[in-house]
Design a protein around this motif. Structure first.
Motif, PDB file in Angstrom:
ATOM      1  N   PHE A 131      -4.033  -8.509  -9.510  1.00  0.00           N
ATOM      2  CA  PHE A 131      -3.758  -8.919  -8.127  1.00  0.00           C
ATOM      3  C   PHE A 131      -4.331  -7.842  -7.208  1.00  0.00           C
ATOM      4  CE2 PHE A 131      -1.036  -9.089  -4.282  1.00  0.00           C
ATOM      5  CZ  PHE A 131      -1.258 -10.411  -3.912  1.00  0.00           C
ATOM      6  N   VAL A 132      -5.400  -8.189  -6.502  1.00  0.00           N
ATOM      7  CA  VAL A 132      -6.032  -7.248  -5.573  1.00  0.00           C
ATOM      8  C   VAL A 132      -5.291  -7.340  -4.244  1.00  0.00           C
ATOM      9  CG1 VAL A 132      -8.158  -6.600  -4.391  1.00  0.00           C
ATOM     10  CG2 VAL A 132      -8.251  -7.472  -6.731  1.00  0.00           C
ATOM     11  N   ASN A 133      -4.549  -6.307  -3.935  1.00  0.00           N
ATOM     12  CA  ASN A 133      -3.669  -6.273  -2.760  1.00  0.00           C
ATOM     13  C   ASN A 133      -4.388  -5.602  -1.577  1.00  0.00           C
ATOM     14  OD1 ASN A 133      -1.228  -6.648  -1.394  1.00  0.00           O
ATOM     15  ND2 ASN A 133      -0.451  -4.639  -2.002  1.00  0.00           N
ATOM     16  N   LYS A 134      -3.763  -5.685  -0.422  1.00  0.00           N
ATOM     17  CA  LYS A 134      -4.250  -5.017   0.793  1.00  0.00           C
ATOM     18  C   LYS A 134      -5.623  -5.552   1.229  1.00  0.00           C
ATOM     19  CE  LYS A 134      -1.593  -0.814  -0.097  1.00  0.00           C
ATOM     20  NZ  LYS A 134      -1.528   0.658   0.001  1.00  0.00           N
ATOM     21  N   MET A 135      -5.818  -6.862   1.101  1.00  0.00           N
ATOM     22  CA  MET A 135      -7.080  -7.479   1.509  1.00  0.00           C
ATOM     23  C   MET A 135      -7.285  -7.423   3.022  1.00  0.00           C
ATOM     24  SD  MET A 135      -8.883  -8.425  -1.055  1.00  0.00           S
ATOM     25  CE  MET A 135     -10.070  -9.317  -0.068  1.00  0.00           C
ATOM     26  N   ASP A 136      -6.242  -7.072   3.773  1.00  0.00           N
ATOM     27  CA  ASP A 136      -6.343  -6.994   5.226  1.00  0.00           C
ATOM     28  C   ASP A 136      -6.836  -5.637   5.713  1.00  0.00           C
ATOM     29  OD1 ASP A 136      -3.712  -6.164   4.149  1.00  0.00           O
ATOM     30  OD2 ASP A 136      -3.338  -5.551   6.222  1.00  0.00           O
ATOM     31  N   ASP A 141     -12.686  -4.929  -0.313  1.00  0.00           N
ATOM     32  CA  ASP A 141     -13.830  -5.596  -0.931  1.00  0.00           C
ATOM     33  C   ASP A 141     -13.395  -6.159  -2.284  1.00  0.00           C
ATOM     34  OD1 ASP A 141     -16.242  -6.338  -2.163  1.00  0.00           O
ATOM     35  OD2 ASP A 141     -17.362  -4.750  -1.167  1.00  0.00           O
ATOM     36  N   PHE A 142     -13.094  -7.444  -2.309  1.00  0.00           N
ATOM     37  CA  PHE A 142     -12.588  -8.086  -3.521  1.00  0.00           C
ATOM     38  C   PHE A 142     -13.631  -8.073  -4.638  1.00  0.00           C
ATOM     39  CE2 PHE A 142     -12.034 -12.046  -6.031  1.00  0.00           C
ATOM     40  CZ  PHE A 142     -10.795 -11.765  -6.595  1.00  0.00           C
ATOM     41  N   GLU A 143     -14.867  -8.396  -4.306  1.00  0.00           N
ATOM     42  CA  GLU A 143     -15.912  -8.467  -5.324  1.00  0.00           C
ATOM     43  C   GLU A 143     -16.130  -7.102  -5.984  1.00  0.00           C
ATOM     44  OE1 GLU A 143     -20.634  -9.732  -5.790  1.00  0.00           O
ATOM     45  OE2 GLU A 143     -19.568 -10.081  -3.898  1.00  0.00           O
ATOM     46  N   ARG A 144     -16.174  -6.041  -5.159  1.00  0.00           N
ATOM     47  CA  ARG A 144     -16.370  -4.703  -5.716  1.00  0.00           C
ATOM     48  C   ARG A 144     -15.200  -4.304  -6.613  1.00  0.00           C
ATOM     49  NH1 ARG A 144     -14.563   0.034  -4.199  1.00  0.00           N
ATOM     50  NH2 ARG A 144     -13.859  -0.747  -2.179  1.00  0.00           N
ATOM     51  N   ALA A 159     -12.638 -13.234 -11.661  1.00  0.00           N
ATOM     52  CA  ALA A 159     -11.960 -13.766 -10.474  1.00  0.00           C
ATOM     53  C   ALA A 159     -11.464 -15.181 -10.729  1.00  0.00           C
ATOM     54  CB  ALA A 159     -12.910 -13.741  -9.284  1.00  0.00           C
ATOM     55  N   ALA A 160     -10.197 -15.443 -10.369  1.00  0.00           N
ATOM     56  CA  ALA A 160      -9.637 -16.795 -10.421  1.00  0.00           C
ATOM     57  C   ALA A 160      -9.409 -17.340  -9.016  1.00  0.00           C
ATOM     58  CB  ALA A 160      -8.328 -16.793 -11.196  1.00  0.00           C
ATOM     59  N   GLN A 161      -9.650 -16.483  -8.015  1.00  0.00           N
ATOM     60  CA  GLN A 161      -9.575 -16.866  -6.607  1.00  0.00           C
ATOM     61  C   GLN A 161     -10.723 -16.193  -5.869  1.00  0.00           C
ATOM     62  OE1 GLN A 161      -5.796 -15.447  -5.166  1.00  0.00           O
ATOM     63  NE2 GLN A 161      -4.646 -17.219  -5.937  1.00  0.00           N
ATOM     64  N   LEU A 162     -10.998 -16.661  -4.671  1.00  0.00           N
ATOM     65  CA  LEU A 162     -11.892 -15.983  -3.742  1.00  0.00           C
ATOM     66  C   LEU A 162     -11.149 -15.799  -2.423  1.00  0.00           C
ATOM     67  CD1 LEU A 162     -15.357 -17.768  -4.218  1.00  0.00           C
ATOM     68  CD2 LEU A 162     -14.633 -15.552  -5.147  1.00  0.00           C
ATOM     69  N   PRO A 163     -11.328 -14.660  -1.757  1.00  0.00           N
ATOM     70  CA  PRO A 163     -10.653 -14.469  -0.465  1.00  0.00           C
ATOM     71  C   PRO A 163     -11.345 -15.259   0.641  1.00  0.00           C
ATOM     72  CG  PRO A 163     -12.023 -12.561  -0.976  1.00  0.00           C
ATOM     73  CD  PRO A 163     -12.090 -13.471  -2.184  1.00  0.00           C
ATOM     74  N   ILE A 164     -10.569 -15.773   1.560  1.00  0.00           N
ATOM     75  CA  ILE A 164     -11.111 -16.409   2.766  1.00  0.00           C
ATOM     76  C   ILE A 164     -10.987 -15.390   3.891  1.00  0.00           C
ATOM     77  CG2 ILE A 164     -10.859 -18.293   4.427  1.00  0.00           C
ATOM     78  CD1 ILE A 164      -9.684 -19.987   2.171  1.00  0.00           C
ATOM     79  N   GLY A 165     -12.106 -14.856   4.327  1.00  0.00           N
ATOM     80  CA  GLY A 165     -12.102 -13.795   5.324  1.00  0.00           C
ATOM     81  C   GLY A 165     -11.857 -12.437   4.670  1.00  0.00           C
ATOM     82  N   MET A 166     -12.156 -11.375   5.407  1.00  0.00           N
ATOM     83  CA  MET A 166     -11.965 -10.018   4.909  1.00  0.00           C
ATOM     84  C   MET A 166     -11.349  -9.165   6.006  1.00  0.00           C
ATOM     85  SD  MET A 166     -13.137 -10.014   1.765  1.00  0.00           S
ATOM     86  CE  MET A 166     -13.944  -8.582   1.113  1.00  0.00           C
ATOM     87  N   GLU A 167     -10.691  -8.097   5.581  1.00  0.00           N
ATOM     88  CA  GLU A 167     -10.087  -7.134   6.505  1.00  0.00           C
ATOM     89  C   GLU A 167      -9.155  -7.862   7.481  1.00  0.00           C
ATOM     90  OE1 GLU A 167     -13.410  -4.948   8.092  1.00  0.00           O
ATOM     91  OE2 GLU A 167     -13.810  -3.948   6.182  1.00  0.00           O
ATOM     92  N   SER A 168      -9.316  -7.649   8.786  1.00  0.00           N
ATOM     93  CA  SER A 168      -8.395  -8.277   9.751  1.00  0.00           C
ATOM     94  C   SER A 168      -8.545  -9.790   9.797  1.00  0.00           C
ATOM     95  CB  SER A 168      -8.622  -7.697  11.155  1.00  0.00           C
ATOM     96  OG  SER A 168      -9.948  -7.945  11.580  1.00  0.00           O
ATOM     97  N   GLY A 169      -9.694 -10.285   9.284  1.00  0.00           N
ATOM     98  CA  GLY A 169      -9.916 -11.732   9.276  1.00  0.00           C
ATOM     99  C   GLY A 169      -9.426 -12.421   8.022  1.00  0.00           C
ATOM    100  N   TYR A 170      -8.767 -11.691   7.135  1.00  0.00           N
ATOM    101  CA  TYR A 170      -8.280 -12.306   5.892  1.00  0.00           C
ATOM    102  C   TYR A 170      -7.165 -13.306   6.201  1.00  0.00           C
ATOM    103  CZ  TYR A 170      -6.013 -12.793   1.366  1.00  0.00           C
ATOM    104  OH  TYR A 170      -5.464 -13.312   0.227  1.00  0.00           O
TER     105      TYR A 170
END
Length: 684
Positions: A131-136, A141-144, A159-170
């Motif tokens: 579980f990659v936390n703190k995506m906000d 960087d989820f891929e990295r 990966a079993a999910q992809l993030p929608i948006g990154m950082e403040s846009g997550y």
């Protein structure tokens, strides 16, 4: 609560310090209705961090267990510490868990303690999901992060999910199995979410990522591979979930999800993944052990009707002063008042009361069935790692290994009147924590406590003051040294004395040689050369000689520290008719070994630490300079991102005292470091 075996999940949350494990745990409790408000670590209000020391420091110190329901499942959750000083809490938790969630910081990726706990999970064959936390966070960087997992742990991480948006846009995730999007429109309530179609701009990326996930599954599941190759579009969601579950349970796949626990995003999909992919007790192999009398291998199926077998994985002194033993019941059914055999000690004890736990709170139970993790009162002598079983069907399960402490400190009461209270407190703390040791120095009379690091000892002395009401003074922390030899040597010593009209005699010859660093010490018999060459050499004499060797290895010739990495060979045992006491051979063996070690060039070994510093690039030069000043050796430096460099080094532990303050000053508080004990090496 559900009691069917396949509806139980025993899971742990594990990660490096500050990756957000406890925040994830708090959100799980809130979403499942176990807690009615979201406890925040930074406010000192986290349910799972119930100790005063945890609330003040904002870190997890002790593993806390809770139980909650989700989607018809009963979940036993253990939140483990991330700080390396408390790694025993992770090890003993993983020993009794069926699955784990490994939490990663989306900015830092795979951190040192994460690698440590990952290896511990491998040791106990614990299936896990990521579980990659703190995506906000800025720099997330989820891929990295997934790439780092593949590099460090293997290509079964995917990966079993992809993030929608990154950082403040997550704002949400793409579910690669269900082929939909989950959006959290608000950061205020993790229970409020929307399920929608995958955003148009992410469809190609999602299709490629889904293909990669299914290919990983197909590589380890032949039946699934056939369906996958025939017609990917014909695969149902249930078939995919089933194949992923099987691969996870076999340890052949680690699916990775993402979210932001603090911003209340990603919790429901994580819960659903735990239920769908992590094993129940009935999915894992039968627990293995041995017959305590014969040593023959035995197994116990995860069955409430099988003979009872359980492992005590943790001892804790509760707020009311009672000694709680935390256990995992592998087979059978336990009721209050039931008599249990402890085969390690050869004693019987009674479980007076049994409880399901919620951090420090407890709910009394009238019976516990196989597959559960729970607390027991009434077991006065059982220790961490010991087996409890049915007296009629004894079994001895694998215990829990604890690392030897590497930091020591003198501690003394403010007044002599409190000496007895201090000793009682130390006995209880050592009962709880296998990595905590204490003894009285025979030369100075000081009480010396030993632990895994500065923070470990600081927490323990704070507990002595607060929980046990003993005012204590402490000395400066010191590292625990070892001694060894660097060449070979021989020794032949005899002992002869008359005591109470009886002759005491012994004569022993030994040779010693240096073993490889970290190999440990061994004792080998080269005498007698043939079985009939010394018919008088009975078991009592052999035991006496072995005892003498063991005693000599406890104290080196330079500083009196314990010896390690020494190969000892018994080359001669003298004999005289009429000698009845074996103590002479013990004394002679000790003297002979010490004489041999004097000839073998003894050296002092110092503990070496693996140090990893995360720093902004502009402070990298200062950090490297400070490590060099502390006699460290730079092993590697990598640029994780434009904002973060990671420096890896080996440094003598004695040089790392006070480094926290220095690093804070060098980097204006922006750098952090972690330190783990690596090995002992000769002092330069």
């Amino acid at each position: 609560m559900a009691q069917r075996m396949e509806k139980i999940r025993n899971i742990g949350i594990m990660a490096h310090i500050d990756a957000g494990k406890t925040t994830v745990s708090e959100r799980l409790l809130f979403v499942t209705g176990k807690a009615h408000k979201m406890g925040e670590v930074h406010d000192g209000q986290a349910t799972m961090d119930w100790m005063v020391q945890e609330q003040e420091r904002g870190i997890t110190i002790t593993s806390a267990v809770t139980t909650f329901d989700w989607d018809g499942h009963e979940v036993h959750l253990i939140d483990t510490p991330g700080h390396v000083d408390f790694t025993i809490e992770v090890a003993r938790s993983l020993r009794v868990l069926d699955g784990a969630v490994a939490v990663f910081d989306a900015v830092a990726g795979v951190e040192p303690q994460t690698e440590t706990v990952w290896r511990q999970a491998n040791q106990y064959n614990v299936p896990r999901i990521g579980f990659v936390n703190k995506m906000d966070r800025v720099g997330a960087d989820f891929e990295r992060c997934v790439d780092m997992m593949v590099e460090r742990f293997g290509d079964h991480c995917v990966a079993a999910q992809l993030p929608i948006g990154m950082e403040s846009g997550y704002s949400g995730v793409v579910n690669l199995v269900e082929q939909n999007a989950v959006i959290w429109p608000t950061s205020d309530d993790p229970r409020v979410f929307e399920v929608s179609d995958i955003p148009e701009e992410m469809r190609d990326e999602a299709e490629l990522a889904r293909e990669a996930l299914l290919e990983k599954v197909a590589l380890v599941d032949e039946d699934f591979a056939m369906k996958f190759l025939e017609d990917t579009d014909a695969l149902t969601h249930a078939e995919i979930h089933s194949a992923i579950r099987g691969a996870v349970i076999r340890g052949e796949l680690v699916p990775v999800l993402c979210g932001s626990a603090l911003r209340n995003k990603g919790i429901q999909p994580l819960l659903d993944a735990v239920m769908a992919w992590l094993p129940s007790p009935s999915d894992v192999p039968a627990v293995e052990g041995v017959d305590p009398k014969t040593g023959d291998s035995l197994t116990r199926e995860h069955d409430p009707k099988a003979p009872l077998s359980a492992l005590a994985y943790k001892i804790s002194m509760m707020d009311d002063g009672r000694r709680m033993v935390f256990m995992r019941l592998y087979s059978g059914t336990l009721t209050p008042g039931q008599e249990l055999l402890n085969p390690s000690q050869g004693i019987k004890e009674k479980a007076s009361r049994i409880f399901l736990m919620h951090a420090k709170n407890r709910k009394r139970q009238d019976r516990i069935t196989a597959g559960n993790i729970f607390g027991v009162l009434g077991l006065k002598k059982t220790r961490t790692g010991e087996t409890l079983c049915a007296p009629s069907d004894p079994i001895l399960l694998e215990s829990i290994d604890a690392n030897e402490p590497v930091i020591s400190q003198a501690v003394e009461p403010e007044t002599m009147r409190e000496r007895e209270k201090l000793d009682e407190a130390l006995v209880k703390l050592a009962d709880e924590d296998p990595t905590f040791k204490w003894h009285e120095d025979p030369a100075t009379g000081q009480t010396i406590i030993r632990g895994m690091g500065e923070l470990h000892l600081e927490i323990l002395t704070d507990r002595i003051r607060r929980e046990f009401g003993v005012s204590v003074r402490t000395g400066r922390p010191q590292v625990v040294y070892r001694e060894t030899i660097s060449s070979t040597g021989k020794g032949l010593e005899s002992f002869e004395r008359a005591a109470d009209g009886e002759s005491i005699y012994g004569e022993v010859g030994v040779t010693v040689s240096a073993a490889e660093r970290g190999a440990g010490s061994t004792t080998r018999w080269a005498f007698p050369a043939t079985e009939d060459a010394a018919p008088w050499l009975d078991d009592a004499m052999r035991e006496a000689v072995a005892t003498g060797v063991e005693q000599a290895l406890q104290s080196g010739l330079i500083q009196g520290d314990a010896l390690e990495d020494v190969n000892v060979t018994i080359t001669h045992v003298g004999w005289r008719e009429g000698i009845k006491q074996a103590v002479g051979w013990t004394i002679a063996a000790t003297s002979a070994l010490r004489a041999a070690m004097r000839e073998a060039t003894p050296v002092v070994l110092a503990p070496i630490a693996n140090v990893e510093v995360s720093t902004p690039p502009e402070h990298t030069g200062d950090v490297i300079g400070s490590i060099n000043q502390r006699r460290g050796r730079i092993e590697n430096m990598e640029e994780l991102s434009p904002q973060l460099n990671v420096i890896k080094a080996s440094v003598p532990m004695e040089q790392m005292f006070g480094y926290t303050t220095e690093l804070r000053s060098l980097s204006q508080g922006r750098a952090s470091f972690s330190m783990t004990f690596s090995h002992y090496d000769a002092m330069g």
